[in-house]
Design an enzyme around this catalytic site. Structure first.
Site, mmCIF file in Angstrom:
data_model
loop_
_atom_site.group_PDB
_atom_site.id
_atom_site.type_symbol
_atom_site.label_atom_id
_atom_site.label_comp_id
_atom_site.label_asym_id
_atom_site.label_seq_id
_atom_site.Cartn_x
_atom_site.Cartn_y
_atom_site.Cartn_z
ATOM 1 N N CYS A 195 62.642 53.818 31.632
ATOM 2 C CA CYS A 195 63.763 53.498 32.530
ATOM 3 C C CYS A 195 64.474 52.236 32.056
ATOM 4 C CB CYS A 195 63.275 53.295 33.960
ATOM 5 S SG CYS A 195 62.695 54.797 34.759
ATOM 6 N N CYS A 350 68.358 45.567 19.455
ATOM 7 C CA CYS A 350 68.827 46.426 20.547
ATOM 8 C C CYS A 350 68.504 45.695 21.837
ATOM 9 C CB CYS A 350 68.198 47.817 20.475
ATOM 10 S SG CYS A 350 66.407 47.832 20.673
#
Lengths: 391, 82
Positions: A195, A350
């Protein structure tokens, strides 16, 4: 489950509280007493655990165990409705216990502040009638599955991804399929975003969690048709449910006819080391070189010769970014390998370090000098630039 | 040739950028052949066949399952969020 003869009595207050249940022919006083006599273990007090435990506490499940070891974070509040803003920073179980006891003082809430693993899973799970899997990672899901098969406990499964979710009931007591019949092999580490990496619609665990809670209650009452052998898949964007028929695999290593796994194993090893938590990712036996955010800061300050690449999506780059980074989303890296300079050094980041590790792997396979930033921009915001927003 | 309708879920749908598509396969093709054809057409699919749950006409199927014209093949990747 407890037989009718031994069922506990309900007080006058309890009868009033549960009146809308008691007048249902499928529940009645006897059914409500069964709920009171039942015990249930909620593994994970996150997106799924929040609605599951709140509805099951309200429904009068006599004893609810909670397993979690995290603290409440601001990023939880969008979906983990059991927690309040003032709970941020507190350990989840203390906050959840207080909320559930407030919702229903007639039940018992037990807390297990541990990381569920092969060392403790059998002991903890063994003390409950029903298990609800609301964990957020593959190693724990396989661990819960195997422990439930070994202990012959029903396992109400739910899992979520962005706008879609899955739910089913694994029940070894009726020789139903187990999680390994569905997914014998875990995905490679970093391949399926969590998530935190992939995002999740806040309402989604509410929908999937309440399906799990409904299955648990039906199981205790012995009413209706349960999800054994059926994988229910929900899509919030299409607003549709689809059902797939599952079957037990006779060759399943855990629940098959000749099981090869009869005790719990090392699940972190089985699933591989998770990218977002390790400084180097091990895949195909090769370590991916990485630097931490302090080293990146030092390299930028020293004006070292390298190019910083952000492989997140544009909408993530918009939230926060390191000024010198060029944005090339992970999905475009493979198509652009020829445009990179083989004489240049590339430092890739990232959000947490998982996607950038995949990019580094692709770039290195193409003969480029690329290294990963472990912990990603999240670590940068925490350790280097505290004014930067995190998400 | 046979025509198969493919439903894609979760990460596989993200990898390809669409939730359903149609593929043409040789007669007597199996689920495995369909997966091979898909990964050739869409190299961005990262998960392998044995890492996916596969259903044919909503029934869980293994990769050796033989496909018939008009079958609906669903690729259901594992998801771990909670």
């Amino acid at each position: 489950m407890t037989t009718t003869a031994k069922l506990p009595d309900l007080s006058k207050e309890e009868i009033q509280r549960y009146s809308r249940h008691l007048i249902l022919p499928e529940v009645t006083l006897t059914g409500q007493k069964k709920l009171k006599a039942a015990s249930l273990l909620m593994i994970g007090t996150g997106g799924l655990g929040a609605p599951v435990s709140m509805y099951l506490a309200a429904a009068g499940i006599g004893r609810i165990g909670l397993v979690d070891f995290d603290r409440v974070e601001f990023t939880n509040l969008q979906r983990q409705i059991i927690f309040s803003t003032q709970d941020v920073g507190q350990d989840k179980l203390t906050a959840a216990k207080a909320r559930l006891e407030g919702a229903n003082p007639h039940i018992k809430i037990e807390t297990h502040q541990v990381h569920l693993s092969s060392e403790n899973a059998l002991d903890i799970i063994g003390d409950y009638d029903i298990v609800i899997d609301g964990t957020d990672n593959f190693p724990t899901r396989y661990c819960v599955n195997d422990a439930c098969v070994i202990l012959r406990k029903p396992n109400v499964y739910g899992s979520i991804f962005r706008f879609e979710g899955q739910a089913t009931l694994f029940d070894p007591r009726v020789k139903g399929p187990c999680y390994r019949c569905l997914y014998p092999d875990p995905p490679p580490p970093g391949m399926v975003p969590s998530c935190a990496e992939g995002g999740v619609l806040g309402i989604l665990p509410g929908i999937i969690g309440t399906i799990q809670a409904a299955e648990a209650i039906k199981l205790i009452l012995g009413q209706g048709k349960n999800l054994v052998g059926r994988l229910l898949r929900f899509d919030a964007l299409a607003m549709s449910f689809k059902e797939f028929r599952l079957r037990r695999d006779p060759n399943c290593p855990v629940c098959g006819d000749n099981p090869s796994i009869t005790e719990l194993i090392d699940y972190e090893q089985f699933c591989g080391i998770r990218g977002e938590e390790s400084t180097t990712i091990i895949r195909d036996g090769q370590d991916i070189p990485a630097i931490n955010v302090q080293e990146l800061k030092a390299a930028i300050d020293a004006e070292e010769d390298f190019e910083l690449i952000d492989v997140r999506e544009p909408h993530e780059h918009q939230i926060c970014n390191i000024r010198s980074a060029s944005l090339i989303p992970l999905g475009q890296i493979a198509g652009q390998l020829a445009q990179f300079d083989p004489n240049k050094r590339y430092v890739v980041h990232c959000k947490l370090g998982g996607r950038s590790a995949q990019a580094v792997e692709l770039m290195r396979q193409a003969g480029l000098d690329a290294i990963n930033v472990s912990g990603g921009i999240t670590a940068w915001a925490k350790e280097v630039d505290q004014a930067m927003p995190t998400y | 040739m046979i025509s198969i309708h493919v439903l894609l879920f979760a990460q596989v749908a993200v990898d390809i950028g669409q939730a359903e598509l149609q593929i043409e396969l040789p007669d007597n093709a199996t689920v495995d052949d369909a997966l091979a054809a898909l990964s050739e057409r869409y190299p961005s699919i990262a998960l392998q066949g044995h890492q996916l749950a596969i259903a044919v006409n909503a029934d869980y199927a293994d990769i050796g399952h033989k496909l018939s014209p008009g079958d609906e093949l669903a690729l259901i990747p594992p998801v771990s969020g909670g």
